[in-house]
Design an enzyme around this catalytic site. Structure first.
Site, PDB file in Angstrom:
ATOM      1  N   SER A 141     -37.539   8.276-128.075  1.00 18.04           N
ATOM      2  CA  SER A 141     -37.158   7.213-127.144  1.00 18.04           C
ATOM      3  C   SER A 141     -38.309   6.226-127.110  1.00 18.04           C
ATOM      4  O   SER A 141     -39.446   6.577-127.464  1.00 18.04           O
ATOM      5  CB  SER A 141     -36.935   7.799-125.734  1.00 18.04           C
ATOM      6  OG  SER A 141     -36.892   6.781-124.753  1.00 18.04           O
ATOM      7  N   TYR A 154     -39.110  13.617-118.744  1.00 22.79           N
ATOM      8  CA  TYR A 154     -38.517  13.022-119.945  1.00 22.79           C
ATOM      9  C   TYR A 154     -39.588  12.340-120.792  1.00 22.79           C
ATOM     10  O   TYR A 154     -39.664  12.557-122.013  1.00 22.79           O
ATOM     11  CB  TYR A 154     -37.449  12.018-119.520  1.00 22.79           C
ATOM     12  CG  TYR A 154     -36.727  11.330-120.648  1.00 22.79           C
ATOM     13  CD1 TYR A 154     -35.732  11.980-121.368  1.00 22.79           C
ATOM     14  CD2 TYR A 154     -37.023  10.015-120.990  1.00 22.79           C
ATOM     15  CE1 TYR A 154     -35.052  11.352-122.400  1.00 22.79           C
ATOM     16  CE2 TYR A 154     -36.353   9.369-122.020  1.00 22.79           C
ATOM     17  CZ  TYR A 154     -35.369  10.040-122.713  1.00 22.79           C
ATOM     18  OH  TYR A 154     -34.700   9.405-123.736  1.00 22.79           O
TER      19      TYR A 154
END
Length: 262
Positions: A141, A154
């Protein structure tokens, strides 16, 4: 080295995983698929692959489980070999650190980092034994390197996965195995609360390209890294975010730039 045109794609029941799996099938790969909860979605992906002339196999998969690597072993057996692993399966959260329960932290880190470690390890063992090289592609990401409020677990997991890929690239290069990351920004998927087709209809003033990304735009980069064209690329992260990560310095002047947090 010419590796077998046989791939495993985790999280292939929808979104980026499904787009990557079907693109690889179009390019001649047989594909092993995993699905956590949406078994029907994975079966739909399998039918798409078969319509493209490839073979497809589906295995249930929980990336947070210590058995994650065993799923790779089962799919390699069904595929009768392996050339490419694509790790897409993952999860996220929107909880500030002060409210983040340890159980939630552990679930996100186990899903987004422990699971890919186990699948990479299992795949690498098969690729080394095969002796024909191969590709490992981890979908991280932009939050591999950009922090986001409410996403501590995350971000930590994606940063860890980015570093893991670099270590793997160093260790596996002698075997002709490349390891790279693809780091999407805001992509129209269930995880971001959008339907795929919304990618071209949602306005994002803070993004230089002005919209979210489409899953096929991420899959195309995965397809490149899985191909012979990327034979001399390893240990790298390819950002697919429409230029969003360049905009942080403009956040102080929203009136001029239209910038807002994605």
């Amino acid at each position: 080295m010419t590796y077998p045109y046989k791939a495993i794609v985790t999280g292939a029941d929808s979104g980026i995983g499904r787009a990557a799996a079907t693109l690889l099938a179009t390019e001649g790969f047989d594909v092993g698929l995993t699905s956590h909860q949406d078994v029907g979605g994975a079966q739909d992906t399998a039918r798409d692959i078969e319509q493209r002339g490839g073979r497809a196999f589906v295995e249930p998969f929980d990336a947070s489980s210590s058995d994650a690597g065993a799923v790779v072993d089962r799919l390699v057996e069904q595929l009768d070999g392996l050339g490419v692993l694509v790790n897409v399966a993952g999860t996220g959260h929107s909880t500030p650190v002060l409210d983040l329960a340890f159980d939630q932290w552990r679930h996100v880190v186990a899903t987004d980092l422990d699971g890919p470690f186990l699948t990479c390890q299992a795949a690498a063992r098969h690729l080394v034994r095969g002796g024909e090289g191969g590709r490992i592609i981890n979908v991280t990401s932009v939050h591999e390197y950009l922090p986001r409020v409410g996403s501590a677990a995350y971000c930590a997991a994606k940063a860890g996965l980015g570093a893991l890929s670099q270590v793997l690239a160093l260790e596996l290069g002698e075997h002709g195995i490349t390891v790279n990351n693809v780091a999407p920004g805001e992509i129209a998927t269930d995880m971001t609360g959008m339907q795929t087709e919304e990618a071209y209809h949602q306005e994002r003033p803070g993004n230089p390209l002005g919209r979210p990304g489409h899953v096929n735009e991420v899959a195309s980069v995965i397809g490149f890294l899985a191909s012979p064209r990327a034979a001399y690329v390893t240990g790298s992260t390819y950002t697919v975010d429409g230029g969003l990560s360049m905009m942080a310095a403009h956040g102080h002047d929203q009136k001029e730039t239209g910038w807002r947090h994605p």
